[in-house]
Design a protein around this motif. Structure first.
Motif, PDB file in Angstrom:
ATOM      1  N   GLU A 135      41.293  32.656  37.501  1.00  0.00           N
ATOM      2  CA  GLU A 135      41.066  33.330  38.776  1.00  0.00           C
ATOM      3  C   GLU A 135      41.240  34.838  38.680  1.00  0.00           C
ATOM      4  OE1 GLU A 135      43.634  31.650  41.686  1.00  0.00           O
ATOM      5  OE2 GLU A 135      42.556  29.743  41.801  1.00  0.00           O
ATOM      6  N   ARG A 136      42.181  35.265  37.847  1.00  0.00           N
ATOM      7  CA  ARG A 136      42.522  36.688  37.810  1.00  0.00           C
ATOM      8  C   ARG A 136      42.697  37.178  36.376  1.00  0.00           C
ATOM      9  NH1 ARG A 136      45.214  34.147  41.740  1.00  0.00           N
ATOM     10  NH2 ARG A 136      46.954  33.623  40.379  1.00  0.00           N
ATOM     11  N   THR A 144      45.134  46.313  38.383  1.00  0.00           N
ATOM     12  CA  THR A 144      43.860  45.950  39.012  1.00  0.00           C
ATOM     13  C   THR A 144      43.404  44.578  38.548  1.00  0.00           C
ATOM     14  OG1 THR A 144      43.155  48.251  39.194  1.00  0.00           O
ATOM     15  CG2 THR A 144      41.423  46.585  39.248  1.00  0.00           C
ATOM     16  N   ASP A 145      42.953  43.756  39.497  1.00  0.00           N
ATOM     17  CA  ASP A 145      42.394  42.445  39.184  1.00  0.00           C
ATOM     18  C   ASP A 145      40.936  42.637  38.799  1.00  0.00           C
ATOM     19  OD1 ASP A 145      41.481  39.877  39.019  1.00  0.00           O
ATOM     20  OD2 ASP A 145      42.080  39.272  41.038  1.00  0.00           O
ATOM     21  N   SER A 147      38.662  40.595  38.179  1.00  0.00           N
ATOM     22  CA  SER A 147      37.689  39.689  38.798  1.00  0.00           C
ATOM     23  C   SER A 147      37.155  40.258  40.099  1.00  0.00           C
ATOM     24  CB  SER A 147      38.332  38.319  39.050  1.00  0.00           C
ATOM     25  OG  SER A 147      39.335  38.399  40.046  1.00  0.00           O
ATOM     26  N   LYS A 148      37.813  41.296  40.604  1.00  0.00           N
ATOM     27  CA  LYS A 148      37.374  41.928  41.859  1.00  0.00           C
ATOM     28  C   LYS A 148      36.839  43.330  41.613  1.00  0.00           C
ATOM     29  CE  LYS A 148      40.700  39.304  44.623  1.00  0.00           C
ATOM     30  NZ  LYS A 148      41.880  39.381  45.529  1.00  0.00           N
ATOM     31  N   THR A 149      37.576  44.118  40.843  1.00  0.00           N
ATOM     32  CA  THR A 149      37.171  45.490  40.559  1.00  0.00           C
ATOM     33  C   THR A 149      37.532  45.833  39.120  1.00  0.00           C
ATOM     34  OG1 THR A 149      37.538  46.183  42.844  1.00  0.00           O
ATOM     35  CG2 THR A 149      37.419  47.925  41.193  1.00  0.00           C
ATOM     36  N   GLY A 198      34.214  41.373  37.913  1.00  0.00           N
ATOM     37  CA  GLY A 198      34.508  42.279  39.019  1.00  0.00           C
ATOM     38  C   GLY A 198      33.447  43.340  39.195  1.00  0.00           C
ATOM     39  N   GLN A 199      33.453  43.984  40.377  1.00  0.00           N
ATOM     40  CA  GLN A 199      32.538  45.078  40.654  1.00  0.00           C
ATOM     41  C   GLN A 199      33.038  46.326  39.942  1.00  0.00           C
ATOM     42  OE1 GLN A 199      29.605  45.207  42.280  1.00  0.00           O
ATOM     43  NE2 GLN A 199      29.476  47.345  41.658  1.00  0.00           N
TER      44      GLN A 199
END
Length: 234
Positions: A135-136, A144-145, A147-149, A198-199
């Motif tokens: 997930e991460r 910073t994760d 998977s998101k950023t 991530g983005q």
């Protein structure tokens, strides 16, 4: 996050009555000790690996639950004909601060599997690889994760004397384990940092970076575009 592949090592395993009972939970009929061959895969752990990643202790415990019942394949080929063995039990082994996920596997003793069993027993077929989904992926420098950023920190580099690594946390899925000739390892550097899904943050123009930085940044942006428009799968 994309699939994460980690190397593992095959080891021998003793088949006790208790272990046989666990095997038979996976079988459709009671099996005897003479019918099966068992072995262990010493899989991922909580230490920094050559990809500059490490699983958290909680992630290892989560993966231990998810891997029970999963197939052991040949060379990550996802088809019925590639199924060679099955994970019947798992545990997390601790040696001091090192914690490692152990997969206990079984396969039938038949004419078709005799060659594979011999290769494992003689140490020829020893390298393995396990595939999972997390997930991460947390950057050890800024938290910073990925998977998101995607942050600007590159795994394996030092920042103010601190090594950047990615902490893999939140076991989401376990796909399979594979017997392979060469364990799968993702690419290193900036390109690898993008595989978490991530983005990407605002990235400087490659033309403004040094030669090495320019190449890595260009590769990273190319990979991002490939994923955005259905490019090759990692």
């Amino acid at each position: 996050m994309n699939e994460i592949l980690k190397s593992a090592v095959a080891k021998s395993a003793e088949l006790t009555d208790g272990e046989l009972a666990l095997v038979n939970k996976q079988a459709l009929r009671p099996l005897t000790k003479e019918e099966i061959f068992t072995f262990k895969l010493a899989a991922c752990d909580n230490q920094v690996d050559r990809d500059y990643e490490r699983f958290t202790d909680d992630a290892l415990e989560g993966l231990a639950t998810l891997f029970v019942g999963k197939s052991v394949l040949m060379d990550h080929v996802w088809c019925a004909g590639s199924q060679t063995a099955r994970v019947y039990a798992t545990h997390v082994a601790a040696e001091g601060e090192v914690k490692r996920l152990i997969l206990r596997c079984y396969m039938p003793r038949t004419e078709q599997t005799a060659g594979t069993i011999t290769a494992i027993e003689t140490g020829i077929l020893r390298e393995c690889s396990v595939g999972c989904r997390m997930e991460r992926a947390i950057c050890s420098i800024c938290g910073t994760d990925q998977s998101k950023t995607c942050c600007r920190h590159i795994p394996g580099r030092e920042y103010d004397g601190r090594l950047c690594v990615m902490d893999l946390d939140g076991a989401k899925d376990a796909y399979e384990a594979s017997l392979v000739a060469v364990p799968s390892q993702p690419e290193a550097g900036v390109v690898k940092s993008k595989r978490y899904g991530g983005q990407e943050e605002d990235v400087p123009n490659p033309a403004e970076a040094g030669d090495d930085e320019s190449l890595l940044l260009a590769q990273a942006m190319q990979e991002q575009e490939e994923k955005r428009y259905g490019g090759i799968e990692t």
